[in-house]
Design a protein around this motif. Sequence first.
Motif, PDB file in Angstrom:
ATOM      1  N   LYS A  62       0.826  -1.205   0.000  1.00 27.86           N
ATOM      2  CA  LYS A  62       0.000   0.000   0.000  1.00 27.86           C
ATOM      3  C   LYS A  62       0.862   1.256   0.000  1.00 27.86           C
ATOM      4  N   GLN A  63       0.494   2.222  -0.837  1.00 29.51           N
ATOM      5  CA  GLN A  63       1.207   3.487  -0.857  1.00 29.51           C
ATOM      6  C   GLN A  63       0.784   4.343   0.325  1.00 29.51           C
ATOM      7  N   TYR A  92      10.062   7.816   0.444  1.00 28.86           N
ATOM      8  CA  TYR A  92       9.306   8.667  -0.490  1.00 28.86           C
ATOM      9  C   TYR A  92       9.790  10.116  -0.413  1.00 28.86           C
ATOM     10  N   ASN A  93       9.903  10.652   0.804  1.00 28.44           N
ATOM     11  CA  ASN A  93      10.337  12.047   0.971  1.00 28.44           C
ATOM     12  C   ASN A  93      11.701  12.279   0.341  1.00 28.44           C
ATOM     13  N   TYR A  94      12.584  11.307   0.493  1.00 30.11           N
ATOM     14  CA  TYR A  94      13.930  11.429  -0.077  1.00 30.11           C
ATOM     15  C   TYR A  94      13.879  11.369  -1.604  1.00 30.11           C
ATOM     16  N   CYS A  95      13.160  10.383  -2.150  1.00 33.19           N
ATOM     17  CA  CYS A  95      13.062  10.249  -3.614  1.00 33.19           C
ATOM     18  C   CYS A  95      12.375  11.455  -4.241  1.00 33.19           C
ATOM     19  N   ARG A  96      11.469  12.084  -3.491  1.00 26.78           N
ATOM     20  CA  ARG A  96      10.718  13.236  -4.010  1.00 26.78           C
ATOM     21  C   ARG A  96      11.650  14.384  -4.378  1.00 26.78           C
ATOM     22  N   GLN A  97      12.866  14.379  -3.813  1.00 26.00           N
ATOM     23  CA  GLN A  97      13.827  15.418  -4.146  1.00 26.00           C
ATOM     24  C   GLN A  97      14.450  15.206  -5.524  1.00 26.00           C
ATOM     25  N   PHE A  98      14.372  13.984  -6.028  1.00 28.29           N
ATOM     26  CA  PHE A  98      14.925  13.687  -7.345  1.00 28.29           C
ATOM     27  C   PHE A  98      13.899  13.860  -8.453  1.00 28.29           C
ATOM     28  N   ASP A  99      12.624  13.590  -8.149  1.00 25.09           N
ATOM     29  CA  ASP A  99      11.588  13.658  -9.182  1.00 25.09           C
ATOM     30  C   ASP A  99      10.228  13.811  -8.510  1.00 25.09           C
ATOM     31  N   ASP A 131       7.318  12.691  -9.841  1.00 26.06           N
ATOM     32  CA  ASP A 131       6.383  11.683 -10.346  1.00 26.06           C
ATOM     33  C   ASP A 131       6.099  10.658  -9.246  1.00 26.06           C
ATOM     34  N   ASP A 132       4.944  10.789  -8.583  1.00 30.96           N
ATOM     35  CA  ASP A 132       4.620   9.898  -7.472  1.00 30.96           C
ATOM     36  C   ASP A 132       4.581   8.433  -7.894  1.00 30.96           C
ATOM     37  N   ASP A 170       6.889   3.176  -7.345  1.00 28.71           N
ATOM     38  CA  ASP A 170       7.328   1.996  -8.090  1.00 28.71           C
ATOM     39  C   ASP A 170       8.764   1.644  -7.690  1.00 28.71           C
ATOM     40  N   VAL A 171       9.608   2.661  -7.561  1.00 25.94           N
ATOM     41  CA  VAL A 171      11.002   2.449  -7.156  1.00 25.94           C
ATOM     42  C   VAL A 171      11.069   1.884  -5.735  1.00 25.94           C
ATOM     43  N   ILE A 172      10.258   2.443  -4.830  1.00 29.51           N
ATOM     44  CA  ILE A 172      10.263   1.981  -3.434  1.00 29.51           C
ATOM     45  C   ILE A 172       9.794   0.531  -3.339  1.00 29.51           C
TER      46      ILE A 172
END
Length: 213
Positions: A2-3, A46-53, A55-56, A61-63
């Motif tokens: 679940k997201q 998620y918070n960390y990846c959000r700094q790179f892009d 696109d939720d 998907d990456v997580i």
Amino acid sequence: MKQKDNSKTTGLDLGKGDEQTIWKNFVNDNQDALSQMYEAYSQKLYNYCRQFDSDDSLIWDVIQDLFYDLIRRKKHLAIPNSVTAYLLSSVRRKIIERLEQKKKAKEQSLDPDKHAFQVQISEENELIKRELSSEQKQRLEKACNELPVKQREAILLKFYEGLSYEEIAQVMDMTKNKSARALVYRGLQSLSIKLSDMDPKKGLAVLYTISMV
């Protein structure tokens, strides 16, 4: 899996011992441990990846891909010294790889220095309300976001995630701890110059309340 919602919460607050206990349980086929680990780290990742892009769908998907990899490889996983640093380092590699694929597909060049690791000073923190005026807060944000992207990333990992220099070096794929220390030091030095007319004690204290957009 679940997201999570896209708020700024970073999941459960685990100590190092708790992290390693959950990890041990996970590699020993404890199903509850997988849920606990996902609950504790998915929003932080998620918070960390959000700094790179932004696109939720890509980020989640990456997580999820990261957690599927952990499930497939769990019998061969050693216990990391820092579970947080291990997961951030792993997801960092995955999202950079995914963005490189995205860039090639679109034949576009990315400019991470322009958008990555933007700093936002929380307006809800009592320290900021007490010590900084609205104008000073905006100046501190602006000064932070004028730093080179790697300095911004290192400062966010240090002050927002509370990582050690050793953990920052691991996450940012550096070979020496002193490289991470130097990045943070240069960032703080630049901030002190940019904010030279501002009370330095106030400015540096507020850095501890930095959060990611």
